[in-house]
Design an enzyme around this catalytic site. Structure first.
Site, short mmCIF file in Angstrom:
data_model
loop_
_atom_site.label_atom_id
_atom_site.label_comp_id
_atom_site.label_asym_id
_atom_site.label_seq_id
_atom_site.Cartn_x
_atom_site.Cartn_y
_atom_site.Cartn_z
N PRO A 16 27.11 32.74 -39.99
CA PRO A 16 25.75 33.29 -39.97
C PRO A 16 24.85 32.37 -40.78
O PRO A 16 25.21 31.97 -41.88
CB PRO A 16 25.91 34.65 -40.69
CG PRO A 16 27.13 34.51 -41.54
CD PRO A 16 28.02 33.52 -40.84
N MET A 17 23.70 32.00 -40.23
CA MET A 17 22.77 31.15 -40.99
C MET A 17 21.34 31.60 -40.73
O MET A 17 20.84 31.48 -39.60
CB MET A 17 22.95 29.67 -40.61
CG MET A 17 24.21 29.05 -41.19
SD MET A 17 24.36 27.30 -40.80
CE MET A 17 24.88 27.36 -39.08
N ALA A 18 20.71 32.13 -41.76
CA ALA A 18 19.33 32.63 -41.64
C ALA A 18 18.41 31.50 -41.22
O ALA A 18 18.49 30.39 -41.77
CB ALA A 18 18.89 33.23 -42.97
N CYS A 99 25.74 35.90 -50.43
CA CYS A 99 24.47 35.17 -50.43
C CYS A 99 24.01 34.86 -51.86
O CYS A 99 23.93 35.76 -52.70
CB CYS A 99 23.39 35.98 -49.69
SG CYS A 99 21.84 35.07 -49.65
N LYS A 138 32.34 38.93 -45.99
CA LYS A 138 32.17 37.49 -46.28
C LYS A 138 31.96 37.34 -47.78
O LYS A 138 31.00 37.86 -48.34
CB LYS A 138 31.00 36.93 -45.48
CG LYS A 138 30.87 35.43 -45.59
CD LYS A 138 30.09 34.87 -44.40
CE LYS A 138 29.85 33.39 -44.50
NZ LYS A 138 28.73 33.04 -45.38
N GLY A 200 33.61 26.44 -45.48
CA GLY A 200 33.04 25.50 -46.45
C GLY A 200 33.42 24.07 -46.16
O GLY A 200 34.60 23.71 -46.21
N GLY A 223 29.44 26.24 -40.52
CA GLY A 223 28.00 26.46 -40.65
C GLY A 223 27.23 25.19 -40.37
O GLY A 223 26.96 24.84 -39.21
N ARG A 224 26.92 24.45 -41.44
CA ARG A 224 26.02 23.30 -41.31
C ARG A 224 26.53 22.24 -40.33
O ARG A 224 25.72 21.56 -39.69
CB ARG A 224 25.76 22.70 -42.69
CG ARG A 224 24.87 23.61 -43.53
CD ARG A 224 24.95 23.29 -44.98
NE ARG A 224 26.30 23.51 -45.51
CZ ARG A 224 26.67 23.22 -46.74
NH1 ARG A 224 25.80 22.70 -47.57
NH2 ARG A 224 27.91 23.46 -47.14
C1 LIG Z 1 20.37 27.65 -43.69
C2 LIG Z 1 21.54 28.54 -44.06
C3 LIG Z 1 21.42 29.91 -43.93
C4 LIG Z 1 22.50 30.75 -44.26
N1 LIG Z 1 22.39 32.11 -44.06
C5 LIG Z 1 23.47 32.91 -44.27
C6 LIG Z 1 23.45 34.29 -43.93
O1 LIG Z 1 22.47 34.84 -43.40
N2 LIG Z 1 24.59 35.03 -44.20
C7 LIG Z 1 25.70 34.46 -44.77
O2 LIG Z 1 26.70 35.16 -44.98
N3 LIG Z 1 25.75 33.16 -45.07
C8 LIG Z 1 24.69 32.36 -44.82
N4 LIG Z 1 24.77 31.02 -45.06
C9 LIG Z 1 26.06 30.44 -45.54
C10 LIG Z 1 26.92 29.99 -44.34
O3 LIG Z 1 27.28 31.09 -43.54
C11 LIG Z 1 28.20 29.28 -44.83
O4 LIG Z 1 28.95 30.20 -45.59
C12 LIG Z 1 27.90 28.05 -45.69
O5 LIG Z 1 26.88 27.26 -45.12
C13 LIG Z 1 29.17 27.20 -45.91
O6 LIG Z 1 29.69 26.72 -44.70
P1 LIG Z 1 29.43 25.18 -44.20
O7 LIG Z 1 29.88 24.29 -45.33
O8 LIG Z 1 30.26 25.07 -42.97
O9 LIG Z 1 27.95 25.05 -43.98
C14 LIG Z 1 23.69 30.19 -44.76
C15 LIG Z 1 23.80 28.79 -44.90
C16 LIG Z 1 22.75 27.98 -44.56
C17 LIG Z 1 22.91 26.47 -44.70
#
Ligand SMILES: Cc1cc2nc3c(=O)[nH]c(=O)nc-3n(C[C@H](O)[C@H](O)[C@H](O)COP(=O)(O)O)c2cc1C
Length: 316
Positions: A16-18, A99, A138, A200, A223-224
């Site tokens: 999930p990414m806002a 979060c 989460k 992560g 995510g990213r």
């Molecule tokens: C722009 C952005 C928005 C995010 N929004 C949420 C969210 O709404 N809910 C949530 O549980 N995590 C949120 N995250 C965290 C991601 O879900 C994820 O846990 C985090 O980016 C680590 O994973 P990655 O290294 O693959 O990016 C957000 C991360 C980013 C970068």
């Protein structure tokens, strides 16, 4: 009896990414091979108050089933009311206990709850007994490196009826910086029986495999690494089957943007998301610096489409 996770077509999950994971982007990631996608977090308190603006933000569509909707909040009763409202809109409810954003922590929600394991326990127990859907959680590792309590919280979530736990292997204090410490994913996996999703710093198929091998996690959340690159899910599927994967070309990158745009227009996705994705899908493309500068000032989808068509011709 808590509901188990439904079978998924793959063990990869789009995080999930806002501001990023709108319905069109989620559908594209699914088409590319993600086994599950999760909506960005929505306020349980606002939904429980029947806040129409927030209700409209639940942008799930039947085509993406199983639909996983994420909630954040603080009070069990609000989580329960909103989960009931969502019962016929989705197949999985995800609870955000990770979060790190200051406006969320100030409400006592998101990762602030890591300091209140009993409150997490109450929330998970209340939601999983109130709805007939799997409830997933989460988590982050803890508030900071001196207060890591993810193993204990994962056990409490399992005892309270959770169907899966995602561990984002960073602390609240780390935010999105530093390295994710996957050794905690392994410790959580060893401490509970329900499926564990590692999260992560997975940005390549090799990272996916390394996380699975090092931690024995059941699923991997990305995510990213998927921003501007839903093709990563495709590459992971190929890598699992053959040990190799097709490199992504710039043509593919732009084709993916047009596929996103088609879905975004079909589902009336807000223009800000479209602009964000236009910028992210053009990252790394030669000659896109000027275009990206222009894109950031654009006000209509037509303008974006025209510029992206010009860019496509220059790279072909
Ligand atoms: C722009 C952005 C928005 C995010 N929004 C949420 C969210 O709404 N809910 C949530 O549980 N995590 C949120 N995250 C965290 C991601 O879900 C994820 O846990 C985090 O980016 C680590 O994973 P990655 O290294 O693959 O990016 C957000 C991360 C980013 C970068």
């Amino acid at each position: 009896m808590p509901s188990p996770l439904p079978p998924l077509p793959s063990d990869t999950i789009l995080a999930p990414m806002a501001g990023v994971t709108d319905v069109a982007f989620r559908l594209l990631c699914k088409k590319d091979g993600a086994g599950l996608t999760v909506t960005e977090m929505r306020s349980a308190h606002a939904l429980a108050r029947a806040n129409k603006a927030v209700m409209r933000l639940i942008d799930v569509v039947p085509e993406e089933a199983p639909r996983c909707i994420q909630l954040f909040g603080q009070k069990p009763e609000y989580f329960v009311q909103s989960a009931k409202f969502l019962e016929n809109k989705g197949e999985i409810i995800d609870l955000n206990f990770g979060c790190p954003a200051s406006q969320i922590i100030q409400q006592g929600a998101g990762s602030a709850l890591l300091e209140r394991p009993n409150q997490i326990q109450k929330i998970v127990a209340a939601v999983s007994s109130a709805v007939n859907l799997p409830v997933t959680c989460k988590l982050r590792l803890g508030i900071n490196s001196h207060k890591i309590n993810v193993v204990k919280i994962a056990q409490l979530c399992e005892q309270s009826g959770a169907a899966m736990i995602t561990v984002h292997a960073r602390t609240q204090k780390q935010g999105y910086t530093g390295k994710a410490d996957w050794s905690w994913i392994k410790k959580v996996k060893e401490a509970v029986k329900i499926p564990i999703c590692g999260n992560g710093d997975v940005r390549t198929p090799e990272d996916y495999l390394r996380m699975k091998t090092e931690t024995s996690c059941d699923l991997v959340m990305i995510g990213r690494g998927a921003i501007g690159n839903p093709f990563l899910f495709n590459q992971i599927e190929e890598y699992k089957k053959t040990g190799k994967y097709t490199p992504r070309t710039q043509t593919q990158q732009l084709q993916d943007f047009f596929a996103y745009l088609k879905l975004a227009e079909k589902y009336n996705v807000d223009f800000n998301y479209i602009k964000f994705h236009a910028l992210s899908f053009t990252k790394g493309i030669a000659g896109s610096a000027q275009l990206r500068e222009k894109l950031s000032r654009m006000k209509t989808v037509e303008e974006i489409k025209k510029e992206m068509e010009v860019l496509t011709k220059t790279i072909n």
